[in-house]
Design an enzyme around this catalytic site. Structure first.
Site, PDB file in Angstrom:
ATOM      1  N   LYS A 219       1.717  24.064  62.270  1.00  0.00           N
ATOM      2  CA  LYS A 219       1.963  22.709  62.741  1.00  0.00           C
ATOM      3  C   LYS A 219       3.478  22.489  62.690  1.00  0.00           C
ATOM      4  CE  LYS A 219       2.638  18.176  62.520  1.00  0.00           C
ATOM      5  NZ  LYS A 219       4.000  17.643  62.331  1.00  0.00           N
ATOM      6  N   GLU A 294       8.287  24.308  49.635  1.00  0.00           N
ATOM      7  CA  GLU A 294       9.743  24.401  49.617  1.00  0.00           C
ATOM      8  C   GLU A 294      10.241  23.003  49.925  1.00  0.00           C
ATOM      9  OE1 GLU A 294      13.226  24.066  50.236  1.00  0.00           O
ATOM     10  OE2 GLU A 294      12.807  24.857  52.230  1.00  0.00           O
ATOM     11  N   CYS A 328      18.406  21.893  53.312  1.00  0.00           N
ATOM     12  CA  CYS A 328      18.019  21.550  51.940  1.00  0.00           C
ATOM     13  C   CYS A 328      18.911  22.219  50.907  1.00  0.00           C
ATOM     14  CB  CYS A 328      16.567  21.942  51.692  1.00  0.00           C
ATOM     15  SG  CYS A 328      16.266  23.671  51.958  1.00  0.00           S
ATOM     16  N   GLU A 425      19.117  13.512  48.562  1.00  0.00           N
ATOM     17  CA  GLU A 425      19.751  14.263  49.645  1.00  0.00           C
ATOM     18  C   GLU A 425      20.242  13.309  50.727  1.00  0.00           C
ATOM     19  OE1 GLU A 425      18.002  18.495  50.673  1.00  0.00           O
ATOM     20  OE2 GLU A 425      16.407  17.019  50.537  1.00  0.00           O
TER      21      GLU A 425
END
Length: 525
Positions: A219, A294, A328, A425
């Site tokens: 997906k 992750e 990331c 972040e």
């Protein structure tokens, strides 16, 4: 219901240095800069797929719904793709389960050949695939080409690693017994991938899954489904059997819930936000799926006073501003020792000022747009919070004059670890500089976060390199290097940055089950 929003399912990392642009791609950059010309080129190459892939067949959404895929640099429509949901996901899972019964039984050497052929085809079409990534994701062509090479490397590596999934013979506790351990594929895998590295995050998951003998339902993000579909087309051309790789895009919540609820899906692998990862982890409990996550990062980049300034500036620039800061493992906080704070800041500013912002289709561009308006608003929110608490904008700090979702490369000073930009972040081109006094201070500040994905150290002291690397609570540490990802090393984090590892020999272990077999009464005749 589990909402797997693509605005949250973001991220990832292109780890190797940018490769030299091919002659063909340079020619394209100079002669076909327009959006329309690029779309035409991709359509003629047969790589602009708009349907989902289920059981080896390209299919529209069952209800006819579509999603618009747009170029973030211009706002222009690239194409419409099928908007799928629960029914299509159910059929994709069934197809993967049916194919698993045969794919898992062929030899690892045979599976290796299919993956190697897929790798060859991706490299053969690298220029077109890079162009496709730039169109739908926005990164400069040179970065997109680097991602294609990096993503293909996972297929090459796991084509080789497929033949090395070894078991064990255990010394028995009795003379009439023999103890064996087999490693067998876990089954059907659901893979949910982000928009920031639309090829590499697929090959990094699908490569080891297929190599281990699993089948996959992918997906991709609604923002960047075209790269996933083009990669699937090349997989079919490589001979990967129908149903071994399925691609469905559309309603994130419906597809995600279907993957979670299915008893046929035995493994879920996800790259995205920590918030969504936690929901997936909870949702997987009902069927006790194996899960790899992750998730988010909050990478510190620590510049010690004994560093080589040129090396530190180059490394910090690479890890901060690549992909417009949308990875990331970006340096989310740059910690600089007080003795060189001013010297480093001046050198870093000169380097940042040289970054060329623009449409990734144009030659010489270093930084493209952010993925969407929400991403720009998030950056603005973080900047506003920091300045309201005493931070100083040294460079940039506002939307770029190009408009759309372009944002100026930004450096802010007088930052502390309590500001929002150091707690979460930013996922944008903003470099916060934090001064520190001692090594102990740097380690304390760096570890003061729930994230633990990547960290960076710049120092010329070998003993300090070892000491600080061991003290940092992170799954990945770069020492005097800002580009740390490679297919041969494990990628993953500590704490709330996730579970499991991707890449390397460790990555394929995420897709196998251990089976212990005890042979008893093995007496001589």
């Amino acid at each position: 219901m589990v909402l797997i929003g693509v605005a949250l399912a973001r991220r990832h990392l292109l780890g190797n240095p940018l490769r030299i642009l091919s002659l063909d791609l340079r020619r394209h950059m100079s002669t076909e800069k327009s959006h329309a010309a690029a779309v035409t080129r991709l359509r003629e190459a047969g790589l602009l797929r708009t349907q989902g892939l289920i059981g080896g067949k390209w299919v529209d959404a069952y209800d006819g719904k579509t999603i618009k895929v747009q170029n973030p640099a211009t706002g222009e429509l690239i194409t419409d793709v099928a908007c799928m949901g629960k029914k299509e996901a159910t059929d994709a899972i069934s197809s993967a389960q049916s194919t698993f019964n045969t794919w898992s039984k062929i030899t690892s050497k045979e599976r290796s050949k299919y993956l190697r052929k897929w790798y060859d085809l991706i490299l053969a079409h690298k220029d077109d695939l890079a162009l496709l990534i730039t169109l739908e994701q926005g990164k400069p062509l040179k970065e997109a080409l680097g991602e294609i090479t990096y993503g293909a490397d996972f297929l090459e590596f796991f084509a080789e690693e497929a033949k090395r999934v070894y078991g064990d013979v255990i010394p028995p506790p009795a003379t009439d017994r023999r103890l064996l351990v087999f490693k067998q594929p876990v089954g059907v895998v659901g893979a949910i991938t982000p928009w920031n590295f639309p090829l590499a995050m697929i090959t990094r998951k699908v490569g080891p899954a297929l190599a281990a003998g699993c089948t996959v339902v992918v997906k991709p993000s609604e923002y960047t489904p075209l790269t996933a579909l083009a990669a699937a087309e090349l997989a079919l051309q490589a001979g990967v059997p129908p149903g071994a790789l399925n691609v469905i895009m559309g309603n994130a919540s419906d597809i995600g819930d279907t993957l979670l609820e299915s008893t046929q899906v035995r493994k879920l692998t996800f790259t995205g936000s920590t918030a969504v990862g936690k929901k997936l982890m909870a949702g997987s409990a009902k069927t006790v799926k194996k899960i790899s996550l992750e998730l988010g990062g909050n990478a510190p980049c620590i510049i010690f006073d004994d560093t080589d300034i040129d090396v530190a500036v180059k490394g910090s620039l690479a890890t901060k501003f690549r992909n417009t800061g949308q990875t990331c493992v970006c340096a989310n906080r740059i910690l600089v020792q007080e003795g060189i704070y001013e010297k480093f800041t001046n050198a870093f500013l000169k380097a940042v000022q040289k970054l060329h912002v623009g449409n990734g289709l144009e030659e010489g561009v270093d930084q493209g747009p952010l993925i969407n308006e929400a991403a720009v608003e998030k950056v603005e929110k973080f900047i506003k919070d920091a300045t309201s608490k005493g931070a100083e904008i040294i460079l940039g700090g506002k939307r770029h004059s190009l408009g759309m979702t372009f944002y100026e490369p930004t450096v802010i000073g007088n930052v502390n670890n309590e500001m929002l930009i150091c707690r979460e972040e930013v996922f944008g081109p903003v470099a916060p500089l934090l001064p520190f006094k001692t090594e102990e201070d740097a380690i304390r500040i760096a570890n003061d976060t729930n994230a633990g994905l990547a960290a960076y150290i710049f120092t010329q002291s070998i003993s300090r390199s070892w000491r600080v690397s061991e003290a940092l609570e992170y799954g990945i540490v770069g020492v005097n290097e800002g580009l740390i990802s490679t297919e041969v090393a494990p990628f993953g984090g500590f704490k709330e940055s996730g579970l499991g590892r991707e890449g390397s020999k460790y990555g394929i272990q995420e897709f196998v089950e251990l089976k212990y077999v005890c042979f008893g009464n093995m007496k001589e005749a």
